[in-house]
Design an enzyme around this catalytic site. Structure first.
Site, PDB file in Angstrom:
ATOM      1  N   ARG A  12     -10.509   5.916   8.123  1.00  0.00           N
ATOM      2  CA  ARG A  12     -10.396   5.115   6.891  1.00  0.00           C
ATOM      3  C   ARG A  12      -9.514   3.887   7.094  1.00  0.00           C
ATOM      4  NH1 ARG A  12      -8.420  10.047   4.987  1.00  0.00           N
ATOM      5  NH2 ARG A  12      -6.436   8.981   4.610  1.00  0.00           N
ATOM      6  N   CYS A  16       8.694 -21.630  -7.849  1.00  0.00           N
ATOM      7  CA  CYS A  16       8.471 -21.548  -9.292  1.00  0.00           C
ATOM      8  C   CYS A  16       7.169 -20.797  -9.574  1.00  0.00           C
ATOM      9  CB  CYS A  16       8.403 -22.948  -9.895  1.00  0.00           C
ATOM     10  SG  CYS A  16       9.784 -23.990  -9.399  1.00  0.00           S
ATOM     11  N   MET A  17       6.811 -20.684 -10.832  1.00  0.00           N
ATOM     12  CA  MET A  17       5.604 -19.941 -11.189  1.00  0.00           C
ATOM     13  C   MET A  17       4.350 -20.560 -10.573  1.00  0.00           C
ATOM     14  SD  MET A  17       4.036 -19.025 -14.926  1.00  0.00           S
ATOM     15  CE  MET A  17       5.507 -18.189 -15.478  1.00  0.00           C
TER      16      MET A  17
HETATM   17  C1  LIG Z   1      -4.964   2.349   1.534  1.00  0.00           C
HETATM   18  C2  LIG Z   1      -5.377   3.629   2.124  1.00  0.00           C
HETATM   19  C3  LIG Z   1      -6.008   3.665   3.389  1.00  0.00           C
HETATM   20  C4  LIG Z   1      -6.079   2.470   4.299  1.00  0.00           C
HETATM   21  O1  LIG Z   1      -4.801   2.291   4.881  1.00  0.00           O
HETATM   22  P1  LIG Z   1      -4.511   1.113   5.921  1.00  0.00           P
HETATM   23  O2  LIG Z   1      -3.119   1.355   6.364  1.00  0.00           O
HETATM   24  O3  LIG Z   1      -4.670  -0.155   5.159  1.00  0.00           O
HETATM   25  O4  LIG Z   1      -5.506   1.247   7.002  1.00  0.00           O
HETATM   26  C5  LIG Z   1      -6.527   4.864   3.818  1.00  0.00           C
HETATM   27  N1  LIG Z   1      -6.410   5.983   3.070  1.00  0.00           N
HETATM   28  C6  LIG Z   1      -5.769   5.985   1.874  1.00  0.00           C
HETATM   29  C7  LIG Z   1      -5.640   7.251   1.109  1.00  0.00           C
HETATM   30  C8  LIG Z   1      -5.209   4.826   1.376  1.00  0.00           C
HETATM   31  O5  LIG Z   1      -4.557   4.844   0.209  1.00  0.00           O
END
Ligand SMILES: *Cc1c(COP(=O)(O)O)cnc(C)c1O
Length: 380
Positions: free
Chosen positions: A226, A319-320
């Site tokens: 992931r 600033c903003m």
């Molecule tokens: C954000 C997230 C990822 C990705 O993480 P990275 O460090 O950006 O690769 C994977 N799994 C979960 C549960 C996340 O919250």
């Protein structure tokens, strides 16, 4: 004449070829595991749908998001790849998720019950990933609650309400390669998978690895990885490596155009509270981006930009909507390009440089870019 040409005040140019290239690197690193490109938070600020498409074109086969709205937006854009949304609060419209074929995560029995009720309402089984807390101490069922969660899921599955497609967890220290908790969490994850199997569950995908683990901990790949930040070409942390060393190419380049350049005398205080005072007669360049656009106010007298061929520090308070750069006697005029960060190829700072200067992580630098800054996608 130049003033008649339409040119944006500021823009974040996102090179989708860089997203493809970085995703291809991750897909190759994942080996036999499938790749879920994480596109939460508007694709880490890069634009969710174009980045999701680019990642899928480059070999990712799943998409991951945090919240339900993000998953539904992917479906509304016509994306049919499997999507997991892992963060919902009680009472969210889960039947919409089930109807849209969005996978949901459950860390507790009440969440499973809500998902089962949504499946009943939607008239089809819900796809669920059971989440174990293997040590992060965030989402996921605690070890003591895990067997009961698996049994409850198996019971709902037997009723035809759920399809438990995944068992998963998340690391605490993946960006610190060799940290002892990494092996510890992998061990506890294996135990959690065993318990799920003993409960009669046969999850197709076991997944644990974020970007850092995808890149440096092959033993954590299991069936699916992931990666998030690395899809956008950024390193998950200085101890993992620099983008180029990891085969990643930063996709975003944030720039603006000077809105005003003027000569001022020595001793001129600059911006709110005069936190910068000119040392000599000088030119001040006004940059039309501020903290509402995601330039952290903590970059006051600290953040660097590339302007007129040189790296220069922000002068005075951010600033903003704007900040100032003191450019001395260098020729700078309204309309000149100011680069806040990019891949670094032309001497501009990188998101990593901004993170290091401000004591944060590159994730926060890119994710916080505000909605007033148009995202322009190249190579779509
Ligand atoms: C954000 C997230 C990822 C990705 O993480 P990275 O460090 O950006 O690769 C994977 N799994 C979960 C549960 C996340 O919250």
């Amino acid at each position: 004449m130049g003033h008649l040409v339409a040119a944006p005040r500021a823009c974040a140019v996102v090179d989708l070829d860089a997203v493809r290239e970085s995703t291809a690197t991750l897909v190759a690193r994942a080996g036999s595991a499938a790749t879920m490109a994480v596109v939460k938070a508007d694709g880490y600020g890069h634009g969710m749908v174009p980045c999701a498409r680019a990642a899928l074109e480059a070999g990712a086969s799943w998409l991951g998001v945090a919240v339900l709205e993000e998953a539904l937006a992917l479906r509304a854009a016509g994306i049919t790849a499997p999507v997991l949304a892992w963060l919902t609060a009680p009472g969210e419209p889960l039947p919409d998720a089930v109807a849209a074929d969005v996978d949901l995560s459950a860390s507790a029995e009440w969440a499973l019950d809500e998902i089962a009720a949504a499946a009943r309402a939607a008239g089809r089984p819900a796809r669920v990933h059971l989440k174990a807390d293997t040590g992060l101490g965030r989402a996921g069922a605690a070890a003591g609650d895990w067997p009961a969660l698996c049994d409850a899921a198996a019971a709902h599955q037997a009723e035809g309400l759920l399809d438990v497609v995944g068992v998963w967890s998340h690391f605490a220290f993946a960006d610190a390669p060799g940290h002892p908790t990494v092996q510890g969490q992998i061990g506890r994850f294996r135990e959690a998978v065993d318990i799920a199997e003993k409960a009669g569950l046969r999850p197709q995908v076991r997944h644990l690895a974020n970007s850092a683990a995808t890149l440096v901990s092959p033993e954590a790949h299991f069936d699916l990885v992931r990666p998030g930040i690395s899809v956008y070409g950024l390193s998950p942390g200085p101890d993992v490596g620099r983008s180029a060393e990891l085969g990643l190419r930063p996709a975003m380049r944030l720039s603006a155009r000077v809105a005003l350049a003027k000569r001022v005398p020595p001793g001129q205080g600059v911006s709110y509270a005069h936190r910068h005072v000119t040392a000599a007669e000088t030119t001040l360049a006004l940059v039309p981006l501020g903290y509402a656009d995601g330039v952290p106010r903590s970059a006051t007298n600290l953040g660097e930009v590339l302007l007129a061929g040189r790296r220069r520090r922000i002068a005075g308070t951010v600033c903003m909507d704007q900040f100032v750069v003191d450019v001395g006697d260098d020729p700078v005029s309204a309309g000149d390009e100011v680069v806040l960060f990019g891949p670094g190829d032309d001497g501009e700072p990188t998101a990593d440089d901004w993170a290091a200067a401000l004591g944060t992580i590159n994730y926060e630098i890119v994710t916080r870019i505000g909605s007033r800054v148009p995202r322009v996608h190249l190579n779509g």
